[in-house]
Motif scaffolding. Structure first.
Motif, mmCIF file in Angstrom:
data_model
loop_
_atom_site.group_PDB
_atom_site.id
_atom_site.type_symbol
_atom_site.label_atom_id
_atom_site.label_comp_id
_atom_site.label_asym_id
_atom_site.label_seq_id
_atom_site.Cartn_x
_atom_site.Cartn_y
_atom_site.Cartn_z
ATOM 1 N N SER A 1 33.316 18.019 77.290
ATOM 2 C CA SER A 1 33.784 17.059 76.285
ATOM 3 C C SER A 1 35.151 16.486 76.655
ATOM 4 O O SER A 1 35.406 15.297 76.479
ATOM 5 C CB SER A 1 33.840 17.733 74.915
ATOM 6 N N ARG A 2 36.033 17.328 77.184
ATOM 7 C CA ARG A 2 37.354 16.844 77.609
ATOM 8 C C ARG A 2 37.243 15.907 78.796
ATOM 9 O O ARG A 2 37.883 14.853 78.841
ATOM 10 C CB ARG A 2 38.242 18.033 77.969
ATOM 11 N N ARG A 3 36.399 16.290 79.776
ATOM 12 C CA ARG A 3 36.300 15.489 80.990
ATOM 13 C C ARG A 3 35.611 14.143 80.740
ATOM 14 O O ARG A 3 35.923 13.151 81.381
ATOM 15 C CB ARG A 3 35.539 16.280 82.057
ATOM 16 N N GLN B 1 29.035 9.129 82.163
ATOM 17 C CA GLN B 1 28.832 10.287 81.288
ATOM 18 C C GLN B 1 27.433 10.870 81.474
ATOM 19 O O GLN B 1 27.251 12.089 81.562
ATOM 20 C CB GLN B 1 29.048 9.867 79.830
ATOM 21 N N SER C 1 35.444 12.591 77.676
ATOM 22 C CA SER C 1 35.973 11.921 76.477
ATOM 23 C C SER C 1 34.914 11.847 75.378
ATOM 24 O O SER C 1 34.702 10.802 74.750
ATOM 25 C CB SER C 1 36.477 10.517 76.840
#
Length: 674
Positions: A85-87, A62, A89
C-alpha cells in the motif's frame, strides 16, 4: 389498473436488475484489469441514491506490481499488504480487497472450467448409461458369443461394467486437464494419476500458471535478439515491457545468456537436471546441496515432457565474502518439438522472506537442441535479483558481471564436466598403468574431496558449521573461522574440525595464479607440507583431451620422501579450470589407503580433510588481476568432545596469513624474472 401497477412494478424490478448487472460488470472489469478493490468506489456528490457508484481503476504500474506479488504469494500477510500500500500509494484495504478479488477470480475461472468438464462428463455418463441399458436388453454370452439368457449376467458383473465406465470417463477428464498443462493432447495412461500430486487445487493451479508463464519467458529470452538483448546485455526497459517485470525496490538485477555445443545428448542432460543428486554432481562448485521436495508431475509416456517439481537448492561462489543463495523454486521440463527441449526454474518464495539472504531466481534455465553424433546445442539463460548489500565490495563487480552465478559459469562447468566424462569413458588405460576400476575410484575420491572443500568455504547446510567470534583472537577481519564435529564418518578423521577461509585480490591474472598453484615443482614456495622441497607427481589421471594438465587428478609425494621408510603420507590433488575460474584442491592421504583405491577398492573409507584455492578473474572495475580464495580444514582435536583452544584458532589464522603472503611474494618474483 391492477395490470398497469403490476407492469410498473415489473419495470422497476427489471431496471434494478440492470443496474446491479452494470455494477457487477464494472467490478468484474476492474478485477480483470488486475484485481478489483472494495475501496475503489465512491458515492456520487450529494445524497441522491439513484446516482451510480463510481469505480477507480488501478494504474498499469499498480496492476503490474500487484500481479507480481500475487504470483509469489496469493495470501500476503498484514506486513506485506502494508508495504504494498505504501509503495503503490493505495489504502491497505484496497490492497486487501484486490487480493480477495483476485483469488475469487482465479477460483471462479477454475470452477467454470471444471463445471464445463463436469457437464461434458455427465453427458458421457448419460450416453454410457443408455448403452449399458441397451446391452442389458440384448446380452451376449462371454463364452460362446451367442445370445445370453436373462439372469446369466450377475449383478456383480453389471456393477463392474458401470464402475469401469465411470473410471474411463474420470481418466478422460484427467487427460483433458493434463493436455492443457503440456500444450497438446495427452494419451490415456495410468501414470496420469501423478497430476493429482496430493496438493491443494488452488496451490496447484498457481504453480501450473507460474510454470507455463516461466517457460514462455525462458524461450523468448533464449531466442530473443535486439532490442531485448543488446549484445549479451539485457535491455531492462524492453524486458519490463515484454514481461511486465521490474526489479524489486533496492535490489540488483543480474541477467546473462550463453550458448555452447556439448558432447552430451539431450536425454542425458535432462536426466541430470531433473534428478537433484545428479544435478549437484554435475555442478559441484556451483551447487552446495539440492533436494526435490515434491513431484507435481513425473512426465508423460515415460519421458520428461511435462515434468514439474518443487526443489530446494543452495547456490554458491567459493568465497566467504559471498553468502550462499538459498532458493525454493519450481522446475518445469517441456518438449517443444522433435529434439528440442527446455528446462526452466522460477522462485516461489517472496523476495521479502528474511530467513536467508534475499534473492529471487526469475525464469532461468536452458534450451536444448539435439545435434548429430550425440552432440547438443545448449543456450543457458540466468536471471535473478538480489540484495547486493549482503555481498562484500570485493565481489560485487564479479556477481554483477554474471561470472559469479551467471550463464557463462553454468555453461563453462557443463562443458568441462561433459568433456571429463567423455575422456574417462574413452581412455581404456593411461601412462601410469592404473586399471579402469582404479581410475574410477580415484576420480570418485577426488570428487568427494572437492565437494567437502566447497562446503568448508561457503558454510552451506551440508555440515553443521558453527561460526566463531574471532574478535579477540587476533584473526583478520576478512578471515571466517568455523568449527564442526566429525563423528562416525568413515570419510573423515574423528574429532573437531576447524575451517578457515579468506579471499584476497592478487595483481596477477587468474591463469597465472592457477598455473603457479597447480605446479608441483613450485609447491615448496607456499606449502609447508612439502617440507621445503619440490613435489613429484606419482600418478596423473587426465579429465580432458585438451589442457589435460589443468583438469586432472594427481597423486603427489615430496622428493625427500621417495624412500618408503621416510614417510607414509601422499597428497591427493584435483585441479579444475574453465572460462569461469579455477580450483586447486588437495588433502594428505595414507599410502596403504591409496593403494586400495588405486586397485579399484571402495574410496568411501579414505579419511581426508581438504584444503585448497579458488581463483576467478577480477572485474576491470577492480583493476584486473584475480580474486584468490584460500581455505584450510584442519583437525584440531582428535576427540569431538574436546574444547577448541584459542591457540588452535590463532595457528590456523597464521597459516592462512603466511600462505597468502608467500603466494603474493612468489608471484611477484616470477613476474620480475619474466
Amino acid at each position: 389498473m391492477i395490470s398497469a401497477d403490476a407492469g410498473f412494478e415489473e419495470n422497476v424490478r427489471r431496471r434494478r436488475r440492470e443496474e446491479e448487472a452494470t455494477d457487477s460488470r464494472s467490478g468484474s472489469d476492474n478485477m480483470d484489469g488486475g484485481g478489483g478493490s472494495g475501496d475503489d468506489l465512491d458515492a456520487a456528490v450529494g445524497d441522491n441514491p439513484r446516482k451510480k457508484k463510481r469505480y477507480h481503476r488501478h494504474t498499469p504500474q499498480q496492476i503490474q506490481e500487484l500481479e507480481a506479488m500475487f504470483k509469489e504469494c496469493p495470501h500476503p500477510d498484514e506486513k506485506q499488504r502494508l508495504e504494498l500500500s505504501r509503495r503503490l500509494s493505495l489504502e491497505i484495504k484496497q490492497v486487501k480487497f484486490w487480493f480477495q478479488n483476485r483469488r475469487t477470480q482465479m477460483k471462479t475461472q477454475l470452477e467454470r472450467h471444471e463445471n464445463t468438464l463436469l457437464r461434458h462428463e455427465n453427458e458421457k455418463l448419460r450416453t454410457e448409461n443408455m448403452a449399458i441399458r441397451e446391452a442389458m436388453r440384448s446380452p451376449i454370452c462371454s463364452n460362446c458369443g451367442g445370445p445370453a439368457i436373462i439372469g446369466e449376467i450377475s449383478l456383480e458383473e453389471q456393477q463392474l461394467r458401470i464402475e469401469n465406465a465411470r473410471l474411463k470417463d474420470e481418466l478422460d477428464r484427467v487427460c483433458a486437464l493434463a493436455g492443457k498443462f503440456v500444450g497438446r493432447p495427452v494419451p490415456v495412461s495410468p501414470s496420469l494419476e501423478e497430476y493429482g500430486g496430493g496438493m491443494m487445487m488452488m496451490e496447484r493451479c498457481v504453480y501450473l500458471e507460474m510454470a507455463l508463464a516461466a517457460m514462455d519467458e525462458l524461450v523468448k529470452m533464449a531466442n530473443g535478439e535486439e532490442p531485448l538483448w543488446i549484445g549479451e546485455k539485457l535491455n531492462e526497459e524492453e524486458y519490463s515491457r515484454m514481461f511486465s517485470g521490474g526489479c524489486f525496490g533496492g535490489f540488483v538485477s543480474e541477467a546473462s545468456r550463453e550458448s555452447a555445443l556439448l558432447f552430451l545428448h539431450s536425454s542425458a542432460l535432462l536426466d541430470t537436471l531433473m534428478e537433484a543428486n545428479r544435478w549437484v554432481e554435475m555442478f559441484p562448485n556451483l551447487i552446495a546441496t539440492a533436494t526435490t521436495t515434491d513431484v507435481i508431475s513425473g512426465g508423460m509416456g515415460g519421458t520428461r515432457n511435462g515434468a514439474l517439481q518443487l526443489m530446494h537448492a543452495e547456490l554458491q561462489i567459493l568465497s566467504p565474502m559471498v553468502p550462499v543463495r538459498q532458493l525454493n523454486f519450481l522446475r518445469f521440463c517441456k518438449q517443444h518439438a522433435e529434439g528440442v527441449w527446455a528446462v526452466v526454474d522460477v522462485s516461489i518464495d517472496p523476495i521479502t522472506d528474511t530467513s536467508s539472504p534475499p534473492c529471487r531466481r526469475l525464469p532461468s534455465g536452458c534450451l536444448i537442441h539435439d545435434m548429430p553424433n550425440g552432440y547438443s546445442k545448449v543456450t543457458w539463460v540466468e536471471h535473478s535479483e538480489y540484495d547486493e548489500s549482503q555481498i562484500h565490495e570485493l565481489y560485487r563487480p564479479l556477481v554483477r558481471s554474471g561470472l559469479g552465478f551467471g550463464a557463462r559459469r553454468w555453461i563453462a562447468t557443463l562443458q568441462r564436466q561433459s568433456e571429463a566424462l567423455a575422456t574417462l569413458l574413452s581412455s581404456p588405460s593411461d601412462q601410469s598403468g592404473i586399471s579402469a576400476d582404479g581410475r574410477r575410484s580415484m576420480v570418485k575420491l577426488a570428487q568427494r574431496m572437492t565437494a567437502n572443500f566447497c562446503t568448508g568455504v561457503c558454510a552451506s547446510t551440508v555440515y553443521k558449521w558453527n561460526k566463531l567470534n574471532t574478535g579477540n583472537n587476533n584473526v583478520g577481519e576478512d578471515v571466517r573461522v568455523m568449527t564442526r564435529k566429525s563423528v562416525e564418518d568413515p570419510g573423515e578423521p574423528p574429532g573437531t574440525v576447524l575451517s578457515a577461509a579468506t579471499s584476497v585480490w592478487v595483481a596477477a591474472t587468474a591463469e597465472r595464479v592457477f598455473e603457479f598453484l597447480r605446479d608441483e615443482r613450485l609447491r615448496s614456495e607456499w606449502d609447508i607440507l612439502s617440507n621445503g622441497g619440490p613435489m613429484q607427481e606419482m600418478l596423473h589421471i587426465p579429465k580432458a583431451h585438451h589442457h589435460h594438465h589443468a583438469n586432472a587428478v594427481s597423486l603427489l609425494r615430496a622428493t625427500q620422501s621417495l624412500n618408503p621408510n621416510q614417510s607414509s603420507m601422499l597428497i591427493l590433488q584435483e585441479t579444475c579450470s574453465d572460462a569461469s575460474g579455477s580450483l586447486v584442491v588437495y588433502a594428505p592421504v595414507d599410502i596403504p589407503a591409496m593403494q586400495v583405491v588405486m586397485n579399484g577398492g571402495d574410496s568411501a573409507y579414505v579419511a581426508l580433510l581438504p584444503s585448497g584455492f579458488a581463483v576467478v578473474p577480477a572485474a576491470e572495475d577492480c583493476g584486473g588481476g584475480s580474486l584468490l580464495t584460500v581455505a584450510f580444514q584442519i583437525l584440531v582435536n582428535s576427540l569431538p568432545t574436546d574444547k577448541l583452544t584459542v591457540e588452535s584458532v590463532e595457528t590456523v589464522n597464521n597459516l592462512i596469513s603466511c600462505t597468502v603472503k608467500k603466494i603474493k611474494t612468489a608471484l611477484r618474483c616470477h613476474e620480475l624474472s619474466t
